[in-house]
Write a protein that holds these residues in place. Structure first.
Motif, PDB file in Angstrom:
ATOM      1  N   VAL A 190      12.967  36.494  -8.305  1.00  0.00           N
ATOM      2  CA  VAL A 190      13.048  36.333  -6.858  1.00  0.00           C
ATOM      3  C   VAL A 190      12.176  36.937  -6.015  1.00  0.00           C
ATOM      4  CG1 VAL A 190      14.895  36.506  -5.221  1.00  0.00           C
ATOM      5  CG2 VAL A 190      15.455  35.454  -7.496  1.00  0.00           C
ATOM      6  N   ALA A 191      12.068  38.304  -6.230  1.00  0.00           N
ATOM      7  CA  ALA A 191      11.567  39.157  -5.390  1.00  0.00           C
ATOM      8  C   ALA A 191       9.946  38.791  -5.363  1.00  0.00           C
ATOM      9  CB  ALA A 191      11.419  40.663  -6.039  1.00  0.00           C
ATOM     10  N   THR A 192       9.072  38.553  -6.634  1.00  0.00           N
ATOM     11  CA  THR A 192       7.731  38.267  -6.699  1.00  0.00           C
ATOM     12  C   THR A 192       7.223  37.138  -6.452  1.00  0.00           C
ATOM     13  OG1 THR A 192       7.836  37.778  -9.238  1.00  0.00           O
ATOM     14  CG2 THR A 192       7.458  39.985  -8.629  1.00  0.00           C
ATOM     15  N   THR A 193       8.140  36.067  -6.439  1.00  0.00           N
ATOM     16  CA  THR A 193       7.962  34.555  -6.038  1.00  0.00           C
ATOM     17  C   THR A 193       7.954  34.379  -4.817  1.00  0.00           C
ATOM     18  OG1 THR A 193       9.884  33.793  -6.598  1.00  0.00           O
ATOM     19  CG2 THR A 193       8.281  33.640  -8.520  1.00  0.00           C
ATOM     20  N   ARG A 194       8.227  35.570  -3.951  1.00  0.00           N
ATOM     21  CA  ARG A 194       8.262  35.330  -2.390  1.00  0.00           C
ATOM     22  C   ARG A 194       6.640  35.591  -2.103  1.00  0.00           C
ATOM     23  NH1 ARG A 194      13.262  39.337  -1.705  1.00  0.00           N
ATOM     24  NH2 ARG A 194      14.887  37.811  -1.724  1.00  0.00           N
ATOM     25  N   ARG A 195       6.018  36.166  -2.926  1.00  0.00           N
ATOM     26  CA  ARG A 195       4.562  36.267  -2.548  1.00  0.00           C
ATOM     27  C   ARG A 195       3.619  35.494  -3.493  1.00  0.00           C
ATOM     28  NH1 ARG A 195       3.948  40.023   1.465  1.00  0.00           N
ATOM     29  NH2 ARG A 195       5.481  41.931   0.965  1.00  0.00           N
ATOM     30  N   SER A 196       3.963  35.337  -4.514  1.00  0.00           N
ATOM     31  CA  SER A 196       3.178  34.401  -5.374  1.00  0.00           C
ATOM     32  C   SER A 196       3.883  33.852  -6.810  1.00  0.00           C
ATOM     33  CB  SER A 196       2.024  34.972  -5.881  1.00  0.00           C
ATOM     34  OG  SER A 196       1.074  34.232  -6.735  1.00  0.00           O
ATOM     35  N   GLU A 197       3.541  32.496  -7.093  1.00  0.00           N
ATOM     36  CA  GLU A 197       4.042  32.157  -8.477  1.00  0.00           C
ATOM     37  C   GLU A 197       3.445  32.697  -9.503  1.00  0.00           C
ATOM     38  OE1 GLU A 197       6.549  29.662  -9.434  1.00  0.00           O
ATOM     39  OE2 GLU A 197       7.402  29.892  -7.383  1.00  0.00           O
ATOM     40  N   PRO A 198       4.162  32.982 -10.450  1.00  0.00           N
ATOM     41  CA  PRO A 198       3.462  33.659 -11.631  1.00  0.00           C
ATOM     42  C   PRO A 198       2.718  32.713 -12.710  1.00  0.00           C
ATOM     43  CG  PRO A 198       5.952  33.485 -12.296  1.00  0.00           C
ATOM     44  CD  PRO A 198       5.351  32.910 -10.868  1.00  0.00           C
ATOM     45  N   GLU A 199       1.723  33.164 -13.231  1.00  0.00           N
ATOM     46  CA  GLU A 199       0.902  31.970 -14.306  1.00  0.00           C
ATOM     47  C   GLU A 199       1.586  32.427 -15.623  1.00  0.00           C
ATOM     48  OE1 GLU A 199      -3.281  33.641 -13.899  1.00  0.00           O
ATOM     49  OE2 GLU A 199      -3.354  32.304 -12.252  1.00  0.00           O
TER      50      GLU A 199
END
Length: 144
Positions: free
Chosen positions: A61-70
């Motif tokens: 939830v926190a990181t995908t506010r910035r970018s979708e993970p590979e």
């Protein structure tokens, strides 16, 4: 000043076949089959999945506010210990293997991971905090 609240969470477990069970959420109606039959997660594996899943959600939830993970993989493992015929798990470990794009947003997301994993462990993940702090478990037998 601390804020306290209490919410009841409930699942029901029904036997569906020999060593096969279905857990259903009272809140959402969602269910999962588990047990000791072939192709099913065991209760201990569900516990590990719950711990990994709880922190995974926090980080996602926190990181995908910035970018979708590979790449987003989290493993949970622990040591099963048997003492005097009684079993328990100890030394439960989570391993985060995440990769974000080499972009400004991806680097920002990657830079958040360590802090969010720590916050999840220390504050947000109800599952791991419950395991670490301990919770009283009681059993009641229905009189049918």
């Amino acid at each position: 000043m601390s804020e306290n609240s209490r919410e009841v969470r409930e699942v029901s477990v029904v036997r569906t076949a020999s060593r096969t069970y279905k857990a259903t959420s009272a809140e959402t109606g969602s269910s999962i089959e588990f047990g000791q039959a072939e192709g099913l997660l065991t209760p201990v594996e569900l516990l590990l999945a719950a711990i990994a899943g709880c922190s995974s959600i926090d980080v996602d939830v926190a990181t995908t506010r910035r970018s979708e993970p590979e790449k987003f993989e989290v493993t949970a493992s622990g040591d099963k210990l048997t003492e005097d015929g009684a079993s328990r798990m100890e030394d439960i470990r989570l391993g985060f293997d995440l990769k974000f794009p080499d972009t400004e947003e991806g680097r920002k997301a990657a830079g958040m991971v360590e802090r969010i994993v720590k916050l999840s462990h220390d504050k947000y993940c109800t599952v791991s905090r419950t395991v670490e702090l301990g919770a009283k478990v009681t059993s009641e037998i229905a009189k049918s």
